[in-house]
Scaffold this motif. Structure first.
Motif, short mmCIF file in Angstrom:
data_model
loop_
_atom_site.label_atom_id
_atom_site.label_comp_id
_atom_site.label_asym_id
_atom_site.label_seq_id
_atom_site.Cartn_x
_atom_site.Cartn_y
_atom_site.Cartn_z
N GLN A 140 1.25 -1.14 -0.07
CA GLN A 140 -0.27 0.10 0.01
C GLN A 140 0.99 1.05 0.36
OE1 GLN A 140 -3.13 -0.32 3.31
NE2 GLN A 140 -3.91 -2.05 2.49
N VAL A 141 2.30 1.42 0.34
CA VAL A 141 3.09 1.89 0.16
C VAL A 141 3.21 3.23 -0.89
CG1 VAL A 141 5.16 3.60 0.94
CG2 VAL A 141 4.06 1.15 2.95
N LYS A 142 3.11 4.16 -0.89
CA LYS A 142 3.19 5.25 -2.65
C LYS A 142 4.55 5.80 -2.56
CE LYS A 142 -0.60 3.25 -4.32
NZ LYS A 142 -0.89 1.76 -4.33
N ASP A 143 5.54 5.21 -3.69
CA ASP A 143 6.56 5.72 -3.55
C ASP A 143 7.66 5.38 -3.03
OD1 ASP A 143 5.11 7.17 -6.26
OD2 ASP A 143 4.52 9.12 -5.15
N GLY A 144 7.77 4.51 -2.28
CA GLY A 144 8.60 3.74 -1.45
C GLY A 144 10.21 4.03 -1.98
N VAL A 145 10.97 3.94 -1.24
CA VAL A 145 11.67 3.80 -1.72
C VAL A 145 12.58 2.71 -0.45
CG1 VAL A 145 14.48 4.77 -1.93
CG2 VAL A 145 12.15 6.13 -2.57
N ASN A 146 13.45 1.51 -1.19
CA ASN A 146 14.13 0.50 -0.43
C ASN A 146 14.88 1.26 0.14
OD1 ASN A 146 15.37 -2.07 0.27
ND2 ASN A 146 16.09 -2.22 -1.49
N ALA A 147 14.70 1.09 1.53
CA ALA A 147 15.62 1.49 2.79
C ALA A 147 16.06 0.72 3.78
CB ALA A 147 14.76 2.57 3.14
N ALA A 182 11.71 12.35 6.39
CA ALA A 182 10.98 10.55 6.01
C ALA A 182 10.53 10.10 7.24
CB ALA A 182 12.75 10.10 5.20
N ASP A 183 10.04 9.42 6.49
CA ASP A 183 8.98 8.10 6.80
C ASP A 183 9.30 7.16 6.60
OD1 ASP A 183 7.24 10.52 7.98
OD2 ASP A 183 5.72 10.31 6.73
N TYR A 184 9.13 5.72 7.36
CA TYR A 184 9.31 4.81 6.64
C TYR A 184 8.96 3.39 7.76
CZ TYR A 184 14.04 6.34 6.52
OH TYR A 184 15.14 7.00 6.38
N THR A 185 8.32 1.91 6.25
CA THR A 185 7.47 1.21 6.79
C THR A 185 8.18 0.77 6.84
OG1 THR A 185 5.29 3.44 5.32
CG2 THR A 185 4.95 0.40 5.87
N VAL A 186 8.22 -0.80 7.73
CA VAL A 186 9.01 -1.76 8.07
C VAL A 186 8.06 -2.67 8.28
CG1 VAL A 186 11.08 -2.24 8.91
CG2 VAL A 186 10.59 -0.33 9.49
N GLN A 208 11.16 -6.04 4.81
CA GLN A 208 11.70 -5.21 4.37
C GLN A 208 11.04 -4.02 4.48
OE1 GLN A 208 7.89 -5.34 1.35
NE2 GLN A 208 8.97 -4.14 -0.04
N ALA A 209 12.19 -2.75 4.21
CA ALA A 209 11.66 -1.30 5.01
C ALA A 209 11.87 -0.29 4.02
CB ALA A 209 13.04 -1.11 5.63
N LEU A 210 10.82 0.58 2.99
CA LEU A 210 10.98 1.31 2.80
C LEU A 210 10.77 3.35 3.10
CD1 LEU A 210 7.80 -0.34 0.89
CD2 LEU A 210 9.93 -0.15 0.22
N ARG A 211 11.23 4.08 2.48
CA ARG A 211 11.74 5.69 2.80
C ARG A 211 10.50 5.79 2.29
NH1 ARG A 211 16.37 5.99 2.67
NH2 ARG A 211 16.14 6.69 0.75
N HIS A 212 9.14 7.38 2.36
CA HIS A 212 9.06 7.59 1.71
C HIS A 212 8.45 8.74 2.19
CE1 HIS A 212 5.61 6.26 4.42
NE2 HIS A 212 6.15 5.01 4.64
#
Length: 153
Positions: A60-67, A97-101, A149-153
């Motif tokens: 569901q995370v949009k425009d997330g970058v692998n972090a 930045a926000d992170y979803t992990v 997995q971790a996404l920075r957005h």
């Protein structure tokens, strides 16, 4: 069915499966090998449902970058009957930045026991911030938290 209702249904099934898993595992003592195998199959199915719900939340995370390299899991502990781990995100960028992990909890043999998604919001440039990952159910034995997995957005 709207996507939001579909996601809620998936999460609800995962929570019900985890609750059933707890009940089943409580009653396994003194069972036959067949009963134990049936219980293990239910555990496997419930764990797969929880992992699927976590993966769906990450999608569901949009425009997330692998972090993934910017996020670390600490040692596991307990909070009541749940397993916990401190998750730390370090922001190498020059803006907030926000992170979803996605955090996986594994046993000593590397078997997946549980999966959760943690949000760490407002990490300042060149700064770090922590959040606590908390298992969906009671986990027994030695448990390790890992960043799936971790996404920075």
């Amino acid at each position: 069915m709207t996507p939001t209702r579909a996601r809620a249904g998936t999460r609800s099934r995962a929570v019900r499966a985890a609750a059933l898993l707890t009940v089943v595992m409580t009653g396994v003592t003194g069972c036959t090998d067949e009963d134990r195998q049936a219980a293990e199959d239910i555990v496997s199915s419930a764990t797969a449902a929880v992992a699927s719900a976590a993966e769906e939340k990450m999608n569901q995370v949009k425009d997330g970058v692998n972090a993934t390299d910017n996020v670390k899991a600490g040692a596991t502990g307990t909070d009541g009957d749940r397993t916990t781990a401190e998750i730390t995100a370090t922001n190498p960028t020059d803006s907030n930045a926000d992170y979803t992990v996605r955090v996986n909890f594994r046993d000593g043999d590397g078997n997946l026991l549980d999966a959760v998604v943690v949000s760490i919001d407002g990490v300042e440039p060149a700064g770090s911030k922590t959040s606590t990952a908390r298992s969906n159910r009671t986990l027994s034995g030695a448990t390790k938290a890992e960043i799936q997995q971790a996404l920075r957005h």
